[in-house]
Design a protein around this motif. Structure first.
Motif, PDB file in Angstrom:
ATOM      1  N   GLY A 108      53.930  55.766   7.577  1.00  0.00           N
ATOM      2  CA  GLY A 108      53.311  56.467   6.465  1.00  0.00           C
ATOM      3  C   GLY A 108      53.651  57.946   6.505  1.00  0.00           C
ATOM      4  O   GLY A 108      54.722  58.337   6.976  1.00  0.00           O
ATOM      5  N   PRO A 109      52.726  58.808   6.068  1.00  0.00           N
ATOM      6  CA  PRO A 109      53.034  60.232   5.883  1.00  0.00           C
ATOM      7  C   PRO A 109      52.924  61.095   7.136  1.00  0.00           C
ATOM      8  O   PRO A 109      53.150  62.298   7.054  1.00  0.00           O
ATOM      9  CB  PRO A 109      51.983  60.675   4.859  1.00  0.00           C
ATOM     10  CG  PRO A 109      50.802  59.788   5.128  1.00  0.00           C
ATOM     11  CD  PRO A 109      51.383  58.459   5.542  1.00  0.00           C
ATOM     12  N   TYR A 110      52.587  60.502   8.292  1.00  0.00           N
ATOM     13  CA  TYR A 110      52.334  61.304   9.488  1.00  0.00           C
ATOM     14  C   TYR A 110      53.373  61.010  10.567  1.00  0.00           C
ATOM     15  O   TYR A 110      53.263  60.020  11.290  1.00  0.00           O
ATOM     16  CB  TYR A 110      50.927  61.026  10.030  1.00  0.00           C
ATOM     17  CG  TYR A 110      49.837  61.262   9.009  1.00  0.00           C
ATOM     18  CD1 TYR A 110      49.513  62.552   8.587  1.00  0.00           C
ATOM     19  CD2 TYR A 110      49.146  60.193   8.452  1.00  0.00           C
ATOM     20  CE1 TYR A 110      48.517  62.768   7.642  1.00  0.00           C
ATOM     21  CE2 TYR A 110      48.144  60.398   7.506  1.00  0.00           C
ATOM     22  CZ  TYR A 110      47.834  61.683   7.101  1.00  0.00           C
ATOM     23  OH  TYR A 110      46.853  61.891   6.163  1.00  0.00           O
ATOM     24  N   PRO A 111      54.386  61.865  10.709  1.00  0.00           N
ATOM     25  CA  PRO A 111      55.420  61.631  11.726  1.00  0.00           C
ATOM     26  C   PRO A 111      54.961  61.943  13.141  1.00  0.00           C
ATOM     27  O   PRO A 111      55.587  61.525  14.111  1.00  0.00           O
ATOM     28  CB  PRO A 111      56.545  62.578  11.297  1.00  0.00           C
ATOM     29  CG  PRO A 111      55.854  63.688  10.571  1.00  0.00           C
ATOM     30  CD  PRO A 111      54.694  63.036   9.870  1.00  0.00           C
ATOM     31  N   ASP A 112      53.857  62.702  13.278  1.00  0.00           N
ATOM     32  CA  ASP A 112      53.387  63.084  14.608  1.00  0.00           C
ATOM     33  C   ASP A 112      51.921  63.502  14.512  1.00  0.00           C
ATOM     34  O   ASP A 112      51.346  63.589  13.424  1.00  0.00           O
ATOM     35  CB  ASP A 112      54.231  64.228  15.182  1.00  0.00           C
ATOM     36  CG  ASP A 112      54.386  65.402  14.220  1.00  0.00           C
ATOM     37  OD1 ASP A 112      53.401  65.708  13.507  1.00  0.00           O
ATOM     38  OD2 ASP A 112      55.471  65.998  14.169  1.00  0.00           O
ATOM     39  N   SER A 113      51.319  63.733  15.672  1.00  0.00           N
ATOM     40  CA  SER A 113      49.895  64.088  15.687  1.00  0.00           C
ATOM     41  C   SER A 113      49.636  65.460  15.080  1.00  0.00           C
ATOM     42  O   SER A 113      48.558  65.710  14.530  1.00  0.00           O
ATOM     43  CB  SER A 113      49.357  64.020  17.120  1.00  0.00           C
ATOM     44  OG  SER A 113      50.127  64.815  17.988  1.00  0.00           O
ATOM     45  N   LEU A 114      50.620  66.352  15.162  1.00  0.00           N
ATOM     46  CA  LEU A 114      50.433  67.691  14.603  1.00  0.00           C
ATOM     47  C   LEU A 114      50.155  67.632  13.102  1.00  0.00           C
ATOM     48  O   LEU A 114      49.307  68.369  12.592  1.00  0.00           O
ATOM     49  CB  LEU A 114      51.665  68.555  14.887  1.00  0.00           C
ATOM     50  CG  LEU A 114      51.607  69.998  14.374  1.00  0.00           C
ATOM     51  CD1 LEU A 114      50.458  70.768  15.018  1.00  0.00           C
ATOM     52  CD2 LEU A 114      52.943  70.714  14.634  1.00  0.00           C
ATOM     53  N   THR A 115      50.849  66.754  12.394  1.00  0.00           N
ATOM     54  CA  THR A 115      50.644  66.668  10.941  1.00  0.00           C
ATOM     55  C   THR A 115      49.248  66.124  10.613  1.00  0.00           C
ATOM     56  O   THR A 115      48.657  66.492   9.592  1.00  0.00           O
ATOM     57  CB  THR A 115      51.718  65.791  10.275  1.00  0.00           C
ATOM     58  OG1 THR A 115      51.809  64.531  10.957  1.00  0.00           O
ATOM     59  CG2 THR A 115      53.072  66.459  10.298  1.00  0.00           C
ATOM     60  N   VAL A 116      48.705  65.268  11.477  1.00  0.00           N
ATOM     61  CA  VAL A 116      47.327  64.796  11.275  1.00  0.00           C
ATOM     62  C   VAL A 116      46.356  65.957  11.486  1.00  0.00           C
ATOM     63  O   VAL A 116      45.443  66.176  10.682  1.00  0.00           O
ATOM     64  CB  VAL A 116      47.004  63.639  12.243  1.00  0.00           C
ATOM     65  CG1 VAL A 116      45.526  63.252  12.126  1.00  0.00           C
ATOM     66  CG2 VAL A 116      47.886  62.428  11.956  1.00  0.00           C
ATOM     67  N   ILE A 117      46.576  66.721  12.551  1.00  0.00           N
ATOM     68  CA  ILE A 117      45.705  67.866  12.844  1.00  0.00           C
ATOM     69  C   ILE A 117      45.743  68.883  11.707  1.00  0.00           C
ATOM     70  O   ILE A 117      44.713  69.420  11.287  1.00  0.00           O
ATOM     71  CB  ILE A 117      46.125  68.518  14.174  1.00  0.00           C
ATOM     72  CG1 ILE A 117      45.835  67.568  15.347  1.00  0.00           C
ATOM     73  CG2 ILE A 117      45.417  69.858  14.374  1.00  0.00           C
ATOM     74  CD1 ILE A 117      46.499  67.982  16.653  1.00  0.00           C
ATOM     75  N   GLN A 118      46.941  69.148  11.197  1.00  0.00           N
ATOM     76  CA  GLN A 118      47.104  70.162  10.147  1.00  0.00           C
ATOM     77  C   GLN A 118      46.667  69.689   8.767  1.00  0.00           C
ATOM     78  O   GLN A 118      46.588  70.496   7.839  1.00  0.00           O
ATOM     79  CB  GLN A 118      48.565  70.618  10.097  1.00  0.00           C
ATOM     80  CG  GLN A 118      49.009  71.395  11.330  1.00  0.00           C
ATOM     81  CD  GLN A 118      50.488  71.741  11.299  1.00  0.00           C
ATOM     82  OE1 GLN A 118      51.308  70.972  10.777  1.00  0.00           O
ATOM     83  NE2 GLN A 118      50.842  72.886  11.877  1.00  0.00           N
ATOM     84  N   SER A 119      46.389  68.402   8.628  1.00  0.00           N
ATOM     85  CA  SER A 119      46.065  67.847   7.306  1.00  0.00           C
ATOM     86  C   SER A 119      44.735  68.347   6.762  1.00  0.00           C
ATOM     87  O   SER A 119      44.513  68.323   5.540  1.00  0.00           O
ATOM     88  CB  SER A 119      46.023  66.314   7.378  1.00  0.00           C
ATOM     89  OG  SER A 119      44.897  65.888   8.140  1.00  0.00           O
ATOM     90  N   GLY A 120      43.837  68.796   7.650  1.00  0.00           N
ATOM     91  CA  GLY A 120      42.515  69.217   7.211  1.00  0.00           C
ATOM     92  C   GLY A 120      41.545  68.064   6.994  1.00  0.00           C
ATOM     93  O   GLY A 120      40.374  68.288   6.665  1.00  0.00           O
ATOM     94  N   VAL A 121      42.014  66.831   7.205  1.00  0.00           N
ATOM     95  CA  VAL A 121      41.170  65.660   6.969  1.00  0.00           C
ATOM     96  C   VAL A 121      40.112  65.511   8.061  1.00  0.00           C
ATOM     97  O   VAL A 121      38.970  65.114   7.791  1.00  0.00           O
ATOM     98  CB  VAL A 121      42.048  64.383   6.886  1.00  0.00           C
ATOM     99  CG1 VAL A 121      41.175  63.131   6.847  1.00  0.00           C
ATOM    100  CG2 VAL A 121      42.962  64.442   5.672  1.00  0.00           C
ATOM    101  N   LEU A 122      40.462  65.834   9.305  1.00  0.00           N
ATOM    102  CA  LEU A 122      39.580  65.539  10.437  1.00  0.00           C
ATOM    103  C   LEU A 122      38.204  66.172  10.286  1.00  0.00           C
ATOM    104  O   LEU A 122      37.176  65.509  10.480  1.00  0.00           O
ATOM    105  CB  LEU A 122      40.238  66.013  11.741  1.00  0.00           C
ATOM    106  CG  LEU A 122      41.605  65.391  12.085  1.00  0.00           C
ATOM    107  CD1 LEU A 122      42.134  65.967  13.392  1.00  0.00           C
ATOM    108  CD2 LEU A 122      41.525  63.869  12.146  1.00  0.00           C
ATOM    109  N   GLN A 123      38.177  67.459   9.930  1.00  0.00           N
ATOM    110  CA  GLN A 123      36.897  68.167   9.854  1.00  0.00           C
ATOM    111  C   GLN A 123      35.968  67.567   8.799  1.00  0.00           C
ATOM    112  O   GLN A 123      34.747  67.627   8.929  1.00  0.00           O
ATOM    113  CB  GLN A 123      37.110  69.649   9.548  1.00  0.00           C
ATOM    114  CG  GLN A 123      37.928  70.399  10.579  1.00  0.00           C
ATOM    115  CD  GLN A 123      39.418  70.404  10.259  1.00  0.00           C
ATOM    116  OE1 GLN A 123      39.977  69.385   9.850  1.00  0.00           O
ATOM    117  NE2 GLN A 123      40.051  71.540  10.450  1.00  0.00           N
TER     118      GLN A 123
END
Length: 283
Positions: A108-123
């Motif tokens: 899908g759209p996340y090649p690595d964990s950094l892109t998940v962290i930077q997505s702003g979704v987690l918070q």
């Protein structure tokens, strides 16, 4: 006899389980200290319901769930949000471990964990602490300089996002390599808690199989120091020697900061929890 340095390293240890291992948790829960962090894996052969059920079981037994998010296994942002939303519903979204994951090609759209962290979704789903991967003995497919760049970028991104960080390592056999890596982490200005991965007691053949799978160094000299021989693969091995040696090495290196232990429970949750209890009780 367990040294104070080794007991300090064991204090507040964490464990790992799969989504399928609720029966193992049920068997072991009475041996695990209340409040222990238990990571729940994000494997390709497990589905959303299994991951949620395992995280709920961890919380219901009085432990702290740390669900994994495998970036390259996520097929969409919607899938990530569904997972986090379900975790939030059961009170298990505050702490996660975000890792790239096994697939060579992102699903899908996340090649690595950094892109998940930077997505702003987690918070948005109540995440406050994110564990990120460390590799004291390197990675077979990623050059060391790239591993360091990734660790620094993820640490900086978490700080920017206002999220706490924990560096959780692949399991290791070589205490001297781990000590040097910890000092290298600190020299780069990363002051986060570090959890050193090590296998709980398990069959020697199984340990070596996992070592090959994850590219962990397993030379004759290192595994002999760890407590078993490559020429005799019978029986089981535990991390007693590794814990003693690493504890002593970190004790004489005060710059190592906050370092704890994370157990990969290849031999089962109960065997690891019982080993930790017995190891801590030795004086």
């Amino acid at each position: 006899m367990t040294t104070p340095a080794a007991r300090k390293l064991l204090d507040g240890f964490s464990l790992e389980m799969t989504g399928k291992d609720i029966p193992g948790l049920n068997e072991a829960h009475h041996t695990i200290p209340q409040g222990t962090k238990i990571n729940v894996t994000f494997l390709g052969n497990e589905d959303l319901e299994m991951r949620i059920a395992a995280s709920k079981a961890v919380k219901d037994f009085g432990f702290v769930p740390v669900p994994h998010i495998s970036a390259r296994r996520l097929q969409s942002q919607e899938q990530l949000e569904e997972f986090l939303g379900r975790l939030q519903d059961i009170g298990a979204s505050e702490r996660i471990f975000c890792v790239g994951g096994d697939p060579a090609t992102p699903e899908g759209p996340y090649p690595d964990s950094l892109t998940v962290i930077q997505s702003g979704v987690l918070q948005r789903y109540g995440v406050r602490e994110v564990s990120i991967a460390g590799y004291p003995e390197g990675h077979p497919d990623i050059p060391d300089e790239v591993l360091w760049q990734h660790l620094e970028e993820k640490s900086a991104a978490l700080a920017t996002q206002g999220l706490d960080a924990v560096v959780l390592t692949q399991f290791a056999f070589d205490a001297e390599a781990v000590q040097q890596w910890v000092l290298d982490v600190r020299s780069r200005g990363i002051e986060s808690e570090i959890r050193i991965g090590t296998p709980g007691p398990a069959g020697i053949k199984r340990l070596l199989g996992y070592a090959r799978r994850f590219g962990v160094g397993a030379s004759t000299g290192i595994v002999k120091k760890y407590g078993f021989s490559l020429t005799n693969l019978m029986g089981t091995a535990g991390p007693d020697r590794f814990m003693e040696e690493l504890g002593n090495l970190l004790e004489v290196a005060p710059a190592s900061g906050n370092v704890r232990t994370h157990f990969y429970t290849f031999g089962g949750l109960l065997a690891t929890a019982e080993w930790a209890h017995e190891f801590a009780a030795q004086h």
